[in-house]
Design an enzyme around this catalytic site. Structure first.
Site, PDB file in Angstrom:
ATOM      1  N   GLU A  64       8.859  32.233  49.113  1.00  0.00           N
ATOM      2  CA  GLU A  64       8.074  31.000  49.019  1.00  0.00           C
ATOM      3  C   GLU A  64       9.020  29.913  48.509  1.00  0.00           C
ATOM      4  O   GLU A  64       9.719  30.109  47.511  1.00  0.00           O
ATOM      5  CB  GLU A  64       6.914  31.171  48.034  1.00  0.00           C
ATOM      6  CG  GLU A  64       5.856  32.149  48.500  1.00  0.00           C
ATOM      7  CD  GLU A  64       5.133  31.689  49.766  1.00  0.00           C
ATOM      8  OE1 GLU A  64       4.988  30.469  49.978  1.00  0.00           O
ATOM      9  OE2 GLU A  64       4.726  32.577  50.545  1.00  0.00           O
ATOM     10  N   LEU A 101      17.054  40.566  32.039  1.00  0.00           N
ATOM     11  CA  LEU A 101      17.202  39.716  33.227  1.00  0.00           C
ATOM     12  C   LEU A 101      18.545  39.950  33.912  1.00  0.00           C
ATOM     13  O   LEU A 101      19.584  39.997  33.255  1.00  0.00           O
ATOM     14  CB  LEU A 101      17.105  38.243  32.803  1.00  0.00           C
ATOM     15  CG  LEU A 101      17.364  37.201  33.901  1.00  0.00           C
ATOM     16  CD1 LEU A 101      16.212  37.187  34.913  1.00  0.00           C
ATOM     17  CD2 LEU A 101      17.557  35.812  33.293  1.00  0.00           C
ATOM     18  N   HIS A 133      27.441  17.478  36.507  1.00  0.00           N
ATOM     19  CA  HIS A 133      27.565  18.940  36.496  1.00  0.00           C
ATOM     20  C   HIS A 133      27.515  19.454  35.060  1.00  0.00           C
ATOM     21  O   HIS A 133      26.902  20.484  34.779  1.00  0.00           O
ATOM     22  CB  HIS A 133      28.869  19.374  37.173  1.00  0.00           C
ATOM     23  CG  HIS A 133      28.961  18.984  38.616  1.00  0.00           C
ATOM     24  ND1 HIS A 133      27.932  19.180  39.504  1.00  0.00           N
ATOM     25  CD2 HIS A 133      29.954  18.394  39.339  1.00  0.00           C
ATOM     26  CE1 HIS A 133      28.295  18.732  40.705  1.00  0.00           C
ATOM     27  NE2 HIS A 133      29.518  18.245  40.619  1.00  0.00           N
ATOM     28  N   ASP A 159      20.326  21.315  42.622  1.00  0.00           N
ATOM     29  CA  ASP A 159      20.874  20.144  43.319  1.00  0.00           C
ATOM     30  C   ASP A 159      20.526  18.855  42.571  1.00  0.00           C
ATOM     31  O   ASP A 159      19.520  18.781  41.876  1.00  0.00           O
ATOM     32  CB  ASP A 159      20.317  20.110  44.753  1.00  0.00           C
ATOM     33  CG  ASP A 159      21.147  19.235  45.666  1.00  0.00           C
ATOM     34  OD1 ASP A 159      22.299  18.908  45.321  1.00  0.00           O
ATOM     35  OD2 ASP A 159      20.637  18.866  46.746  1.00  0.00           O
ATOM     36  N   GLY A 160      21.370  17.859  42.748  1.00  0.00           N
ATOM     37  CA  GLY A 160      21.088  16.533  42.197  1.00  0.00           C
ATOM     38  C   GLY A 160      21.971  16.135  41.019  1.00  0.00           C
ATOM     39  O   GLY A 160      21.734  15.089  40.406  1.00  0.00           O
TER      40      GLY A 160
HETATM   41  C1  IPE Z   1      23.903  23.392  47.705  1.00  0.00           C
HETATM   42  O1  IPE Z   1      23.875  22.047  47.387  1.00  0.00           O
HETATM   43  C2  IPE Z   1      25.006  24.080  46.947  1.00  0.00           C
HETATM   44  C3  IPE Z   1      24.812  24.244  45.498  1.00  0.00           C
HETATM   45  C4  IPE Z   1      23.767  23.860  44.837  1.00  0.00           C
HETATM   46  C5  IPE Z   1      25.890  24.902  44.803  1.00  0.00           C
HETATM   47  P1  IPE Z   1      24.651  20.951  48.237  1.00  0.00           P
HETATM   48  O2  IPE Z   1      24.442  19.658  47.563  1.00  0.00           O
HETATM   49  O3  IPE Z   1      26.064  21.388  48.458  1.00  0.00           O
HETATM   50  O4  IPE Z   1      23.889  21.023  49.633  1.00  0.00           O
HETATM   51  P2  IPE Z   1      23.809  19.931  50.805  1.00  0.00           P
HETATM   52  O5  IPE Z   1      25.227  19.576  51.150  1.00  0.00           O
HETATM   53  O6  IPE Z   1      23.049  18.772  50.279  1.00  0.00           O
HETATM   54  O7  IPE Z   1      23.080  20.614  51.914  1.00  0.00           O
HETATM   55  C1  IPE Z   2      24.571  20.300  42.900  1.00  0.00           C
HETATM   56  O1  IPE Z   2      24.640  18.941  42.685  1.00  0.00           O
HETATM   57  C2  IPE Z   2      25.741  21.042  42.309  1.00  0.00           C
HETATM   58  C3  IPE Z   2      26.678  21.545  43.323  1.00  0.00           C
HETATM   59  C4  IPE Z   2      26.571  21.413  44.617  1.00  0.00           C
HETATM   60  C5  IPE Z   2      27.831  22.258  42.810  1.00  0.00           C
HETATM   61  P1  IPE Z   2      25.348  17.970  43.713  1.00  0.00           P
HETATM   62  O2  IPE Z   2      26.758  17.755  43.260  1.00  0.00           O
HETATM   63  O3  IPE Z   2      25.218  18.458  45.096  1.00  0.00           O
HETATM   64  O4  IPE Z   2      24.508  16.654  43.490  1.00  0.00           O
HETATM   65  P2  IPE Z   2      24.095  15.562  44.570  1.00  0.00           P
HETATM   66  O5  IPE Z   2      23.450  16.267  45.721  1.00  0.00           O
HETATM   67  O6  IPE Z   2      25.362  14.874  44.975  1.00  0.00           O
HETATM   68  O7  IPE Z   2      23.159  14.670  43.844  1.00  0.00           O
HETATM   69 MG    MG Z   3      23.799  18.112  46.518  1.00  0.00          MG
END
Ligand code: IPE
Ligand code: IPE
Ligand code: MG
Length: 241
Positions: A203, A127, A33, A16-17
């Site tokens: 965990e 893996l 991405h 995420d992020g």
């Molecule tokens: C979870 O992240 C999905 C993936 C990493 C593919 P999101 O960014 O979609 O999750 P929420 O919406 O913050 O819960």
């Molecule tokens: C995670 O990054 C990747 C996917 C959910 C595909 P995000 O796109 O959710 O990034 P943020 O949460 O907006 O920073």
């Molecule tokens: Mg996200």
């Protein structure tokens, strides 16, 4: 330092992020991405070198369809392209690729790429790289429940024989052990419909790092944190017995 004798067998990651990383740089979300693909490489390399059995990566959730169409298309293309480009190297590293999720509704190019990666790496015994694509934890449980119901209707299974073990056998990847360690980046402490059945006793390590900044040392850091934890599975700590 990492204790080689107490490695998690299966690591699951909520990457995420990416969006925040791009926003901080005034770049389009897709640039985040794209930058995240380097982190995917790093995570795979480190897991392969450590001798981790399985790595499950959340690449697209069943809820991510509500995002703007351009981002969705870009993401689908990116996953397919990267998998195509990285396939020879993954194969060379003895990685076995597989996927979980409702693959039937993702673009054909991605379906074909995943199928090809699965075919090419089918006999590898390093893996296991498990890609969660159009994956939802509740959808997985519903899909399993449907297949259990079909088996009962066909007379292959009796309702009273449905135990946790039998039910788990109907999930998407029953051959994988449950994740021992769940890593989520970008500081969010939630599971976002990820592997709901399988993470019952995982965990959870939440790192503040945004996914595109994630490197091999962050994976090691999460494993070290995992090894500091006392897993109890409902029992008592050994030293309290
Ligand atoms: C979870 O992240 C999905 C993936 C990493 C593919 P999101 O960014 O979609 O999750 P929420 O919406 O913050 O819960
Ligand atoms: C995670 O990054 C990747 C996917 C959910 C595909 P995000 O796109 O959710 O990034 P943020 O949460 O907006 O920073
Ligand atoms: Mg996200």
């Amino acid at each position: 330092m990492v204790d080689d004798q107490r490695l998690p067998r299966h690591i699951a990651v909520i990457m995420d992020g990416n969006g925040r990383w791009a926003e901080e740089r005034s770049l389009p979300r897709l640039a985040g991405h794209e930058a995240g693909t380097e982190s995917v490489r790093a995570a795979i390399e480190e897991c392969a070198e450590l001798g981790i059995e399985a790595l499950t990566l959340y690449t697209f959730s069943s809820e991510n369809w509500v995002r703007p169409p351009r981002e969705i298309e870009g993401l689908m293309r990116l996953i397919a392209e990267r998998l195509q480009v990285e396939l020879p190297e993954l194969h060379g590293k003895n990685v076995r690729v597989q996927a979980i999720g409702r693959l039937e509704t993702v673009p054909e190019l991605l379906q074909e790429t995943v199928a090809q990666a699965q075919r090419v790496t089918a006999n590898n015994d390093g893996l296991r790289l498990n890609l969660a694509i159009n994956y939802g934890g509740r959808a997985e449980i519903v899909d399993a429940a449907r297949r259990v119901a079909e088996a009962v209707a066909d007379g292959r299974l009796r309702g009273e024989d449905v135990s946790e073990e039998v039910f788990a056998g109907f999930l998407y990847a029953p051959e994988l052990p449950d994740p021992d360690l769940l890593i989520r980046t970008a500081g969010e402490a939630r599971v976002s419909n990820y592997l709901l059945w399988e993470i019952a006793y995982a965990e959870i390590v939440v790192l503040p790092t945004l996914w595109p900044d994630f490197r091999r040392e962050h994976l090691l850091q999460a494993v070290v944190e995992y090894q500091r934890r006392t897993r109890k599975f409902g029992g008592l700590q050994d030293d309290l017995l």
